[in-house]
Write a protein that holds these residues in place. Structure first.
Motif, short mmCIF file in Angstrom:
data_model
loop_
_atom_site.label_atom_id
_atom_site.label_comp_id
_atom_site.label_asym_id
_atom_site.label_seq_id
_atom_site.Cartn_x
_atom_site.Cartn_y
_atom_site.Cartn_z
N PRO A 89 0.68 -1.13 -0.25
CA PRO A 89 0.18 -0.22 0.38
C PRO A 89 1.23 0.88 -0.10
CG PRO A 89 -0.88 -1.74 1.65
CD PRO A 89 0.33 -2.50 1.20
N LYS A 92 1.99 2.10 -3.62
CA LYS A 92 1.16 2.10 -4.49
C LYS A 92 1.05 3.67 -3.83
CE LYS A 92 -2.10 -2.00 -4.34
NZ LYS A 92 -2.20 -3.39 -4.49
N LEU A 93 1.04 4.52 -2.44
CA LEU A 93 0.09 5.19 -2.11
C LEU A 93 1.51 6.91 -3.31
CD1 LEU A 93 -1.52 8.01 -1.35
CD2 LEU A 93 -0.01 6.86 1.38
N THR A 113 1.94 9.46 3.81
CA THR A 113 2.30 8.69 2.88
C THR A 113 2.44 6.94 4.03
OG1 THR A 113 3.26 9.42 1.46
CG2 THR A 113 4.12 7.33 1.64
N TYR A 118 -3.32 4.90 1.81
CA TYR A 118 -3.33 4.44 -0.02
C TYR A 118 -5.08 4.24 0.14
CZ TYR A 118 -4.37 2.64 -4.37
OH TYR A 118 -4.57 2.42 -5.48
N TRP A 122 -6.71 6.89 -2.07
CA TRP A 122 -7.57 6.61 -3.77
C TRP A 122 -8.75 6.59 -4.16
CZ3 TRP A 122 -6.76 5.83 -9.15
CH2 TRP A 122 -7.29 5.35 -9.16
#
Length: 219
Positions: A89, A92-93, A113, A118, A122
């Motif tokens: 995650p 992805k962030l 972060t 994440y 999103w």
């Protein structure tokens, strides 16, 4: 030079493994022929090489908050990053942050972060921009805002037509009945033509029936 060294190392390893396999199979099953060993190993090596082919790197699209660019960004990021089970995650962030610019970047600017953030980030981006009604309106506005040609230019004319096609195809993908919009689209496009090109278009027309977009494409 690096490729040559890797090839030599690969060949040395291949022949070493071949010799080992031949000795072991001969000890266990004397009836196994060398030819069969070579064939089996060749198939195994070919399969291994095939599965380790290096594909070209796929670059992530960036998104600055323009609604007409949202669907392309969404599909690209979701398939490469969001649905990738090999990414954490946090990773992805980080990818999401690096892909958002300008107005879109501000949507998640306040989030730290972390793994927990994440899904939050999103969801915030999707909630803000995944609005079908606004996306449709943005493509229609872009058609009306197509730049007017300042002079007779094949390059500018092609750019005008390409831009119009990009937005009409997007509208079609969004379920809009653009097949019945020929009259409107023709007006929008031809109103952007320079004087000389517009006169050529009028001379190109044959008869008094309403032309189609395909006829303009031929022109």
């Amino acid at each position: 030079m690096t490729d040559d060294i890797e090839r030599i190392q690969f060949e040395e390893l291949y022949f070493e493994l071949t010799a080992r396999a031949q000795r072991r199979l001969a000890a266990i099953r004397p009836s196994v022929s060398v030819g069969n060993v070579d064939t089996s190993l060749n198939q195994l090596v070919a399969q291994n090489v095939k599965t380790n082919i290096k594909l070209p790197t796929i670059n992530l699209l960036t998104f600055n908050g323009r609604y007409e660019a949202w669907l392309s960004f969404y599909d690209n990021f979701k398939s490469i990053v969001h649905d990738n089970v090999n990414l954490t995650p946090v990773q992805k962030l980080q990818y999401l942050r690096s892909s958002l610019t300008d107005e879109a970047a501000q949507v998640i600017q306040a989030l730290e972060t972390s793994s927990q953030n994440y899904d939050v980030a999103w969801a915030l981006v999707v909630e803000r921009y995944d609005n079908r009604g606004i996306i449709i309106q943005s493509h229609i506005r872009a058609l009306f805002d197509l730049p007017r040609l300042s002079k007779e230019s094949p390059t500018q004319l092609r750019s005008l037509v390409d831009a119009a096609l990009k937005h009409t195809r997007a509208l079609h993908a969004l379920g809009q009945p653009i097949n019945s919009w020929d009259a409107i689209l023709l007006y929008l496009i031809t109103s952007k033509l320079d004087r000389n090109t517009y006169k050529e278009w009028e001379r190109f027309l044959d008869g008094t029936d309403m032309p189609s977009i395909d006829i303009f494409g031929n022109f």
